[in-house]
Motif scaffolding. Sequence first.
Motif, PDB file in Angstrom:
ATOM      1  N   ASN A  83       0.845  -1.197   0.000  1.00  0.00           N
ATOM      2  CA  ASN A  83       0.000   0.000   0.000  1.00  0.00           C
ATOM      3  C   ASN A  83       0.877   1.242   0.000  1.00  0.00           C
ATOM      4  O   ASN A  83       1.727   1.404   0.892  1.00  0.00           O
ATOM      5  N   PRO A  84       0.701   2.152  -0.960  1.00  0.00           N
ATOM      6  CA  PRO A  84       1.559   3.345  -1.029  1.00  0.00           C
ATOM      7  C   PRO A  84       1.212   4.369   0.042  1.00  0.00           C
ATOM      8  O   PRO A  84       0.047   4.654   0.315  1.00  0.00           O
ATOM      9  N   ILE A  85       2.244   4.917   0.672  1.00  0.00           N
ATOM     10  CA  ILE A  85       2.116   5.995   1.654  1.00  0.00           C
ATOM     11  C   ILE A  85       2.969   7.164   1.172  1.00  0.00           C
ATOM     12  O   ILE A  85       4.094   6.963   0.719  1.00  0.00           O
ATOM     13  N   GLN A  86       2.446   8.379   1.272  1.00  0.00           N
ATOM     14  CA  GLN A  86       3.180   9.571   0.830  1.00  0.00           C
ATOM     15  C   GLN A  86       3.240  10.591   1.956  1.00  0.00           C
ATOM     16  O   GLN A  86       2.253  10.837   2.640  1.00  0.00           O
ATOM     17  N   ILE A  87       4.435  11.165   2.166  1.00  0.00           N
ATOM     18  CA  ILE A  87       4.618  12.265   3.111  1.00  0.00           C
ATOM     19  C   ILE A  87       5.146  13.462   2.328  1.00  0.00           C
ATOM     20  O   ILE A  87       6.162  13.364   1.636  1.00  0.00           O
ATOM     21  N   GLU A  88       4.459  14.589   2.432  1.00  0.00           N
ATOM     22  CA  GLU A  88       4.850  15.811   1.717  1.00  0.00           C
ATOM     23  C   GLU A  88       5.429  16.815   2.704  1.00  0.00           C
ATOM     24  O   GLU A  88       4.825  17.106   3.732  1.00  0.00           O
ATOM     25  N   ILE A  89       6.621  17.342   2.387  1.00  0.00           N
ATOM     26  CA  ILE A  89       7.332  18.269   3.276  1.00  0.00           C
ATOM     27  C   ILE A  89       7.598  19.570   2.526  1.00  0.00           C
ATOM     28  O   ILE A  89       8.119  19.547   1.403  1.00  0.00           O
ATOM     29  N   ALA A  90       7.244  20.697   3.164  1.00  0.00           N
ATOM     30  CA  ALA A  90       7.463  22.015   2.563  1.00  0.00           C
ATOM     31  C   ALA A  90       8.367  22.846   3.473  1.00  0.00           C
ATOM     32  O   ALA A  90       8.151  22.916   4.687  1.00  0.00           O
ATOM     33  N   ASN A  91       9.386  23.489   2.893  1.00  0.00           N
ATOM     34  CA  ASN A  91      10.332  24.328   3.627  1.00  0.00           C
ATOM     35  C   ASN A  91       9.939  25.797   3.473  1.00  0.00           C
ATOM     36  O   ASN A  91       9.945  26.338   2.360  1.00  0.00           O
ATOM     37  N   ARG A  92       9.555  26.445   4.578  1.00  0.00           N
ATOM     38  CA  ARG A  92       9.182  27.861   4.544  1.00  0.00           C
ATOM     39  C   ARG A  92      10.303  28.768   5.066  1.00  0.00           C
ATOM     40  O   ARG A  92      10.123  29.982   5.154  1.00  0.00           O
ATOM     41  N   TYR A  93      11.444  28.187   5.436  1.00  0.00           N
ATOM     42  CA  TYR A  93      12.602  28.993   5.832  1.00  0.00           C
ATOM     43  C   TYR A  93      13.182  29.691   4.603  1.00  0.00           C
ATOM     44  O   TYR A  93      12.987  29.235   3.463  1.00  0.00           O
ATOM     45  N   GLY A  94      13.924  30.746   4.852  1.00  0.00           N
ATOM     46  CA  GLY A  94      14.567  31.471   3.757  1.00  0.00           C
ATOM     47  C   GLY A  94      15.917  30.898   3.387  1.00  0.00           C
ATOM     48  O   GLY A  94      16.684  31.552   2.665  1.00  0.00           O
ATOM     49  N   PHE A  95      16.250  29.727   3.886  1.00  0.00           N
ATOM     50  CA  PHE A  95      17.534  29.092   3.588  1.00  0.00           C
ATOM     51  C   PHE A  95      17.306  27.581   3.508  1.00  0.00           C
ATOM     52  O   PHE A  95      16.268  27.059   3.942  1.00  0.00           O
ATOM     53  N   GLY A  96      18.272  26.893   2.959  1.00  0.00           N
ATOM     54  CA  GLY A  96      18.172  25.446   2.842  1.00  0.00           C
ATOM     55  C   GLY A  96      18.311  24.772   4.197  1.00  0.00           C
ATOM     56  O   GLY A  96      19.068  25.249   5.058  1.00  0.00           O
ATOM     57  N   VAL A  97      17.592  23.688   4.401  1.00  0.00           N
ATOM     58  CA  VAL A  97      17.641  22.973   5.671  1.00  0.00           C
ATOM     59  C   VAL A  97      17.821  21.487   5.421  1.00  0.00           C
ATOM     60  O   VAL A  97      17.440  20.955   4.361  1.00  0.00           O
ATOM     61  N   ASN A  98      18.433  20.833   6.401  1.00  0.00           N
ATOM     62  CA  ASN A  98      18.505  19.376   6.397  1.00  0.00           C
ATOM     63  C   ASN A  98      17.389  18.841   7.291  1.00  0.00           C
ATOM     64  O   ASN A  98      17.199  19.325   8.415  1.00  0.00           O
ATOM     65  N   VAL A  99      16.653  17.883   6.790  1.00  0.00           N
ATOM     66  CA  VAL A  99      15.462  17.399   7.482  1.00  0.00           C
ATOM     67  C   VAL A  99      15.570  15.892   7.704  1.00  0.00           C
ATOM     68  O   VAL A  99      15.979  15.135   6.800  1.00  0.00           O
ATOM     69  N   ARG A 100      15.214  15.462   8.908  1.00  0.00           N
ATOM     70  CA  ARG A 100      15.066  14.050   9.227  1.00  0.00           C
ATOM     71  C   ARG A 100      13.602  13.811   9.613  1.00  0.00           C
ATOM     72  O   ARG A 100      13.089  14.471  10.515  1.00  0.00           O
ATOM     73  N   VAL A 101      12.937  12.898   8.911  1.00  0.00           N
ATOM     74  CA  VAL A 101      11.517  12.637   9.138  1.00  0.00           C
ATOM     75  C   VAL A 101      11.360  11.234   9.703  1.00  0.00           C
ATOM     76  O   VAL A 101      11.861  10.254   9.126  1.00  0.00           O
ATOM     77  N   ILE A 102      10.673  11.129  10.835  1.00  0.00           N
ATOM     78  CA  ILE A 102      10.361   9.835  11.434  1.00  0.00           C
ATOM     79  C   ILE A 102       8.840   9.686  11.473  1.00  0.00           C
ATOM     80  O   ILE A 102       8.148  10.477  12.115  1.00  0.00           O
ATOM     81  N   ASP A 103       8.332   8.705  10.763  1.00  0.00           N
ATOM     82  CA  ASP A 103       6.888   8.462  10.715  1.00  0.00           C
ATOM     83  C   ASP A 103       6.548   7.334  11.689  1.00  0.00           C
ATOM     84  O   ASP A 103       7.103   6.234  11.598  1.00  0.00           O
ATOM     85  N   GLU A 104       5.650   7.601  12.611  1.00  0.00           N
ATOM     86  CA  GLU A 104       5.243   6.602  13.592  1.00  0.00           C
ATOM     87  C   GLU A 104       4.140   5.736  12.985  1.00  0.00           C
ATOM     88  O   GLU A 104       2.957   6.098  13.004  1.00  0.00           O
ATOM     89  N   ILE A 105       4.527   4.586  12.451  1.00  0.00           N
ATOM     90  CA  ILE A 105       3.574   3.714  11.777  1.00  0.00           C
ATOM     91  C   ILE A 105       2.974   2.730  12.784  1.00  0.00           C
ATOM     92  O   ILE A 105       3.498   2.556  13.878  1.00  0.00           O
ATOM     93  N   PRO A 106       1.856   2.082  12.458  1.00  0.00           N
ATOM     94  CA  PRO A 106       1.183   1.183  13.411  1.00  0.00           C
ATOM     95  C   PRO A 106       2.087   0.064  13.916  1.00  0.00           C
ATOM     96  O   PRO A 106       2.958  -0.433  13.195  1.00  0.00           O
ATOM     97  N   PHE A 107       1.855  -0.340  15.149  1.00  0.00           N
ATOM     98  CA  PHE A 107       2.696  -1.351  15.796  1.00  0.00           C
ATOM     99  C   PHE A 107       2.601  -2.706  15.108  1.00  0.00           C
ATOM    100  O   PHE A 107       3.502  -3.531  15.221  1.00  0.00           O
ATOM    101  N   GLN A 108       1.516  -2.953  14.371  1.00  0.00           N
ATOM    102  CA  GLN A 108       1.358  -4.268  13.735  1.00  0.00           C
ATOM    103  C   GLN A 108       2.465  -4.582  12.735  1.00  0.00           C
ATOM    104  O   GLN A 108       2.740  -5.748  12.450  1.00  0.00           O
TER     105      GLN A 108
END
Length: 448
Positions: A83-108
Amino acid sequence: MKKFFQQYYTNLFLTGRLFTALGFCIVLFLLKFFFAWLGDIPEIATGTVAVLFFIDLFILYRSGNWIEVKRFTAKRLSNGDENPIQIEIANRYGFGVNVRVIDEIPFQFQIRDKDFKLHLKPAEIKSIHYNLRPTKRGEYDFGFIRTYVSSPLGLISRRYNFDGAKVLPVYPSFINLGQYELMAVSRYLTEFGIKKIRKLGQSSEFDQIKNYVGGDDIRTINWKATARKGGLMVNTYTDEKSQNIYCIIDKSRVMRMPFEGLSLLDYAINASVALAKVAMLKEDKAGLITLSETIGAIVPADRKASQLGSIMNVLYKEKTRYLESNLEALYATVRSIIKQRGLLVFFTNFESLSALQRQLPYLKRIAKYHLLVVVFFENIELKDLSTDPAKDVEGIYHKTIAEKFIYEKKLMVKELNAHGILAILTPPQKLTVNVINQYLALKAQQRI
């Protein structure tokens, strides 16, 4: 400042770069004891790190939310499928950023966290795509989306907690139903593992009168229409419609056996949904009965537009039970609710010939009134064990026992066929294809 830290300290994280810089300053202070010429360099370096720290703190913690994150999923997940899952991230800072994303998926899924790292330019929007394969039906809880953002200085990171809490139901497999729709209307089914079925004779249900073309059966020429039209006209016939097709699913302990993450019950449920879909496309009525020690859910056969949804809503919460199935109750239920002769596909599993013989009297009674197909499973691990070469006496013993069980399964098929009951012995992964193939074959042979 105190209020600032009380509000944000829980989301402030120090990075490895900051600890490296502080370590370098400590080394400079140690070296100053031995090398006086270093002078004020350690203090200057420490002050520089402190200034950069507060600059980093200021640009990351300016008021407002400078990062936006959303998770996109379907309204329900398909069991046993990717099943496809999509996470969309938008940067509103005025400079480039490094991002780490952790998605809390179901325990199953037994995956602690889905962790992604990426770089976003100013005002850039990126998407993360990944797949989840559930192996149990039921409800799945998604948690927060934790996002850690670092500036180009990289001394600290700010955590954003996006409330992505969502409960998604996991339904029987529906993603691949489209291919089974094609199987229902196509005569070229080999790419799905479905062999072409040669029709025996003709169906008795009239369809239409059409012009004769080369290859039409001359026995179907309509002489009255030919005389009126002045050219050869033939009758065409179609498969009989509005037949009752019931899937009967055994929920007893014999269906708990796992294979590739799914239980035999899950395979039976997925096959039942696909068969119901194909049957309704062929204009038959699809119904459902579940049983264990008692009769469970009953969905009367119908072909209305909402029928498949009704079947899936019943099946997505079904679970295996621990007692033996009660076929006497099944026989009584079949006799009371199914008045017209139909096709009954019984999904179960027999591990021994004696287990089959205990239930055979009830199966014979059902087969007197309906066309009964009993579907049970090959044990793939036993099959692999029987083909592997034995390395010692213990291996020979295991191989002999495996071959005995495999031979018993074949005897069960012969035993059922001897009493006029059709049997399908199939590996779990080929269950859906084999069941649909049997249904199409029976339609082609006009047995239903």
